[in-house]
Design a protein around this motif. Structure first.
Motif, PDB file in Angstrom:
ATOM      1  N   LEU A  78       1.172   5.595  -0.424  1.00 27.66           N
ATOM      2  CA  LEU A  78       0.612   6.946  -0.658  1.00 27.66           C
ATOM      3  C   LEU A  78       1.326   7.957  -1.370  1.00 27.66           C
ATOM      4  O   LEU A  78       2.398   7.652  -1.230  1.00 27.66           O
ATOM      5  N   PHE A 116      -3.946   7.094  -2.532  1.00 26.13           N
ATOM      6  CA  PHE A 116      -3.161   5.567  -2.358  1.00 26.13           C
ATOM      7  C   PHE A 116      -3.419   4.626  -3.379  1.00 26.13           C
ATOM      8  O   PHE A 116      -4.489   4.917  -4.090  1.00 26.13           O
ATOM      9  N   THR A 159       0.881  -1.110  -0.092  1.00 32.06           N
ATOM     10  CA  THR A 159      -0.031   0.128  -0.037  1.00 32.06           C
ATOM     11  C   THR A 159       1.255   1.110  -0.048  1.00 32.06           C
ATOM     12  O   THR A 159       1.871   1.243   0.800  1.00 32.06           O
TER      13      THR A 159
END
Lengths: 236, 320
Positions: free
Chosen positions: B246, B255, B244
């Protein structure tokens, strides 16, 4: 940090205290024969791990990762949401989650009941080896992945790749699955199997004889994996 | 394992303090290094340059050389550079510089002395502050809690696949695009494939850290005119691994997460004010009371939130 509440009930505050300290206090109260309410949980991890059979514990609010993990017979209630791995490797007992359960709820559990009132995240029931998971909402992506035994019951259906690489056990769906995973197939359940599932649900106030059940089981082709068949498993 | 966080405030405020809290709550996810991408009031003229000098004793000489390269490209110091006064060999430097004739060309030349003085961010608004140590150590050393701005990112690193150093820490600047930075939790498994491709296209990697790939990959997409929200969706298909990440710029935080839905992201708050983090207990440092929590747990999810400086528009859902 703890104070007597009702006659046999004691309150423990989690807040920003060391989790080890909170859990030790919790176990001491349980050993004392008390019911425990844990307040100000702040989504913290590892609360109520490894509780013994006699324990009756309610967490007010939301908890973080692994709450109720390694449960050995305790009855645990979580008022709101749970993070990753709620009830992981539970042997027996009961855990009720009032809201959403994060990824890998009931991972590797061997017995007992994990009851989730909301939805469950991805990989619910991953590698489970016994017991029942009941999800009133929907189970996420890859739920039931590599489960060996037990029942994963979802009233709201399932996300993608449901029951992927299922080894044994059953995934029961009362709603649609976005897709089935590899080596999983839908089987028509026997009347007595449906009755058993409905009896389990009725015991939890969820009885409804009008449900249209789909039972997902292993196709068992992966039981005898041969590398020359590898292409069959490359679904990505 | 690493921890990431993002924060958007309704109006300029103590975003540094909030990000330090968000990372402090995730210190168990990684304490090798901690970093922040902080977005302050944007300058109308000139840029803020954040850099790390490798040899504190030689900083004067290295800044002279850096200034020479600035002047070659039509820029100059607008203020005297400032730097931390710790006793470490490396030194963090903050510079305010004038406009460039061509920022990309300057950046390439400035990277020519990166083994002595490495640029870590350039922006009208963005300042990347990163160093070895925990959230509170890095915050104490660099005054992060005092930073006033609108939004920002945080990262706590548990180094798994490359060395621990101030320069190998997150966030990574998407050089040469001003104000674009990323933080990442995960592993990129087709790192060498993409690194080789991007190097053949002329990109230079400053570290061996797989997360840097995301910044360079995004730069390449932006150079081809792709909107960041579209790049998020494409990255999920082309970057392999569990992640993940950002991405922030002067107007937004977005994101993207991998197709296997391995790495979590949790959000609380109401747009435009929002806190996101790897763990729910981190956003609960900002929103202590029980409240609505969104778990971005599904596969291949992407989303962009607008920062409050942009017009008060609803959050934009990007195509996955």
């Amino acid at each position: 940090m703890s104070r007597p509440a009702a006659a046999n009930r004691i309150e423990v505050v989690a807040a920003d205290r060391p989790v080890r300290e909170v859990n030790e206090e919790l176990r001491a109260a349980v050993a004392d024969g008390r019911e425990v309410v844990v307040r100000d949980t702040r989504s913290r991890h590892n609360l109520g791990v490894g509780l013994p059979a006699a324990a009756r514990v309610r967490f007010e609010g939301s908890v973080g990762y692994y709450c109720g993990g390694l449960n050995d017979g305790a009855r645990i209630e979580i008022e709101r949401n749970a993070g990753w791995g709620v009830g992981e490797a539970m042997a027996e007992g009961e855990i009720v989650v009032g809201g959403y359960a994060g990824m890998a709820a009931g991972a590797s559990m061997r017995g007992g009941v994990l009851h989730i009132r909301g939805d469950a995240g991805p990989r619910c029931g991953v590698a489970m080896k016994g017991g029942d998971i009941i999800v009133e909402g929907r189970i996420g992506y890859l739920s039931g992945f590599m489960a060996h035994a037990g029942r994963l019951i979802a009233l709201g259906g399932a996300g993608e790749a449901c029951a992927d690489s299922l080894w044994g056990g059953e995934v029961w769906l009362a709603g649609p699955a976005e897709s089935l995973g590899v080596d999983a197939r839908i089987e028509e359940p026997e009347a007595e199997e449906v009755a058993a599932v409905e009896a389990l649900l009725a015991g939890r106030g969820l009885g409804d004889s009008t449900r249209d059940w789909r039972k997902v089981v292993s196709e068992q082709r992966l039981w005898h994996f041969e590398s020359r068949d590898a292409k069959a498993w490359l679904m990505i | 394992m690493c921890g990431i966080a993002g924060r958007i405030l309704r109006a300029p405020g103590p975003v540094g303090r909030d990000l330090v809290e968000l990372m402090d709550a995730q210190v168990h996810r990684g304490a090798d290094s901690t970093g922040f991408a902080l977005y302050g009031p944007p300058r109308e003229q000139g840029f803020i340059v954040r850099a790390v000098g490798m040899d504190r004793a030689a900083l004067g000489r290295d800044l002279d050389d850096f200034l020479g390269i600035l002047r070659d490209h039509g820029s100059d110091f607008l203020e005297d550079p400032t730097f931390d006064s710790a006793d470490t060999p490396h030194v963090s430097v903050r510079m305010v510089v004038g406009e460039f004739r061509d920022l990309a060309r300057w950046s390439r030349d400035a990277d020519g002395i990166s083994e002595r003085l490495e640029v870590q961010s350039v922006g009208r608004s963005l300042e990347v502050v990163k160093d070895v140590g925990t959230s509170s150590e890095v915050a104490d050393k660099h005054g992060v809690r005092d930073f006033v701005g609108t939004h920002g990112l945080g990262h706590a690193r548990l180094a798994t696949e490359s060395s621990v150093s101030p320069t190998a820490s997150h966030p990574f600047w998407a050089r040469p695009f001003p104000d674009v930075a990323i933080v990442h939790n995960g592993q990129i498994t087709n790192y060498y494939l993409w690194r080789n491709r991007l190097e053949r296209r002329g990109y230079r990697f400053m570290t061996e850290n797989d997360s840097e790939l995301i910044a360079v990959w995004i730069s390449d997409r932006m150079r081809h005119g792709m909107a960041k929200s579209a790049a998020l969706g494409q990255s999920v298909r082309e970057i392999d691994g569990v992640f993940t990440y950002l991405i922030a710029d002067e107007r937004s935080i977005g994101f993207a997460k991998d197709r296997w839905a391995i790495k979590p992201l949790v959000a609380m708050g109401e747009a435009p004010e929002i806190a996101v983090a790897t763990e729910e207990q981190a956003v609960r440092r900002i929103y202590r009371e029980e409240g609505a929590v969104t778990n971005y747990d599904g596969p291949a999810e992407t989303r962009t939130w607008l920062a409050s400086r942009a017009e008060a528009a609803p959050a934009v859902e990007a195509a996955a």
